[in-house]
Design a protein around this motif. Structure first.
Motif, PDB file in Angstrom:
ATOM      1  N   GLU A  59       0.790  -1.226   0.000  1.00 44.08           N
ATOM      2  CA  GLU A  59       0.000   0.000   0.000  1.00 44.08           C
ATOM      3  C   GLU A  59       0.829   1.285   0.000  1.00 44.08           C
ATOM      4  O   GLU A  59       0.269   2.363  -0.064  1.00 44.08           O
ATOM      5  N   ASN A 120      -7.016   1.020  24.232  1.00 40.74           N
ATOM      6  CA  ASN A 120      -6.333   2.043  23.444  1.00 40.74           C
ATOM      7  C   ASN A 120      -5.019   2.410  24.134  1.00 40.74           C
ATOM      8  O   ASN A 120      -5.012   3.093  25.161  1.00 40.74           O
ATOM      9  N   GLN A 155      -2.383  -3.900  17.311  1.00 42.79           N
ATOM     10  CA  GLN A 155      -3.836  -3.819  17.191  1.00 42.79           C
ATOM     11  C   GLN A 155      -4.427  -2.891  18.258  1.00 42.79           C
ATOM     12  O   GLN A 155      -5.480  -2.289  18.033  1.00 42.79           O
ATOM     13  N   HIS A 158      -5.149   0.918  17.482  1.00 51.52           N
ATOM     14  CA  HIS A 158      -6.344   1.271  16.704  1.00 51.52           C
ATOM     15  C   HIS A 158      -5.972   1.959  15.386  1.00 51.52           C
ATOM     16  O   HIS A 158      -6.508   3.027  15.048  1.00 51.52           O
ATOM     17  N   LEU A 159      -5.067   1.334  14.669  1.00 50.20           N
ATOM     18  CA  LEU A 159      -4.671   1.840  13.361  1.00 50.20           C
ATOM     19  C   LEU A 159      -5.751   1.551  12.328  1.00 50.20           C
ATOM     20  O   LEU A 159      -6.575   0.644  12.498  1.00 50.20           O
ATOM     21  N   LYS A 160      -5.739   2.307  11.250  1.00 52.91           N
ATOM     22  CA  LYS A 160      -6.609   1.983  10.131  1.00 52.91           C
ATOM     23  C   LYS A 160      -6.195   0.636   9.548  1.00 52.91           C
ATOM     24  O   LYS A 160      -5.060   0.204   9.707  1.00 52.91           O
ATOM     25  N   ARG A 161      -7.119  -0.021   8.865  1.00 58.24           N
ATOM     26  CA  ARG A 161      -6.879  -1.387   8.401  1.00 58.24           C
ATOM     27  C   ARG A 161      -5.597  -1.503   7.595  1.00 58.24           C
ATOM     28  O   ARG A 161      -4.759  -2.368   7.860  1.00 58.24           O
ATOM     29  N   ASP A 162      -5.411  -0.628   6.598  1.00 55.02           N
ATOM     30  CA  ASP A 162      -4.225  -0.719   5.745  1.00 55.02           C
ATOM     31  C   ASP A 162      -2.950  -0.427   6.539  1.00 55.02           C
ATOM     32  O   ASP A 162      -1.912  -1.066   6.327  1.00 55.02           O
ATOM     33  N   ASP A 163      -3.025   0.544   7.462  1.00 54.49           N
ATOM     34  CA  ASP A 163      -1.859   0.856   8.288  1.00 54.49           C
ATOM     35  C   ASP A 163      -1.510  -0.305   9.205  1.00 54.49           C
ATOM     36  O   ASP A 163      -0.328  -0.590   9.444  1.00 54.49           O
TER      37      ASP A 163
END
Length: 247
Positions: A59, A120, A155, A158-163
């Motif tokens: 990505e 978090n 995990q 709480h990163l964005k899916r691609d990150d």
């Protein structure tokens, strides 16, 4: 032996292709049934490296992630150099790497089964990253697998899916490089790294990943993950109990 290795990497690749995780854990767990953890780890070098590079660069934005997670990466390197755990080339002292690997697989399975809402940890990232990295690196040279605590830690940010996918790929890539250097510099006896067999193992791993992507669209990923993690818990517990002569 060759067909067993092909079968193991096909299965491990299929699981990774289906749920995005599990290739090193499954391969190490099954291979150590017939060969030493050191030998099993050497076979993982090329398949892990290729699949991790693909995951990392799929990505873009790699430099941005490196700038954020460099304390984690340095921790992985330091942990792989000065591990507090018995490493893959060490035997004796009442504790073998097979038992530690079994414990890791059990923890990984339990984590996958019961982790629903991750806390978090972003406010604590600055000081947690090097600690988590060190433990991840130390456990990598002890078991051949980087899972705990790196995967749940990333995990929990709480990163964005691609990150998240790329961050895992980044951590896995650095860990695999450190493992490869460790195995090269710390052989067991006169046992060389079998790069030829590791390269051969890449083919069934990629085939398995392709099959896994097909399976992903045919069955519930949630159901598959549950079966997979239950299997890891049972298998890891068996390894620990067997290592200590309980069964």
């Amino acid at each position: 032996m060759l067909w067993f290795v092909i079968g193991v990497f096909t299965l491990a690749g299929m699981i990774k292709g289906t749920i995005g995780l599990g290739l090193p854990a499954v391969a190490m767990g099954l291979l150590t049934l017939v060969i030493s953890p050191f030998q099993a780890a050497t076979l993982l070098i090329i398949p892990s490296m290729v699949t991790n590079f693909w995951q990392l660069f799929a990505e873009g934005h790699v430099l941005r992630l490196v700038r954020r997670f460099w304390p984690l990466l340095i921790g992985i390197v330091v942990g792989s150099i000065w591990s507090i755990f018995p490493t893959l080339n060490q035997k004796g002292n009442g504790f073998h790497s097979e038992a530690l690997l079994g414990g890791m697989l059990t923890l990984y399975g339990l984590y996958g089964l019961f982790a629903k809402n991750m806390p978090n940890l972003v406010p604590h990232e600055k000081w947690l990253s090097p600690i988590v990295g060190y433990l991840g690196g130390a456990l990598t040279v002890a078991t051949g697998v980087v899972v705990i605590p790196v995967v749940p830690y990333l995990q929990s940010l709480h990163l964005k899916r691609d990150d998240l996918v790329q961050s895992l790929g980044l951590a896995f890539t650095i860990s695999t490089l450190c493992l490869a250097v460790f195995l090269h510099q710390n052989p067991v006896g006169n046992m060389p790294i079998d790069y030829k067999m590791s390269l051969i193992s890449l083919i069934p791993a990629l085939l398995g990943m392709w099959i896994g992507t097909k399976i992903r669209y045919r069955i519930s990923e949630q159901k598959f993950r549950k079966i997979f993690f239950i299997g890891l818990v049972n298998f890891g517990a068996y390894m620990v109990l067997h290592q200590f002569g309980v069964i």
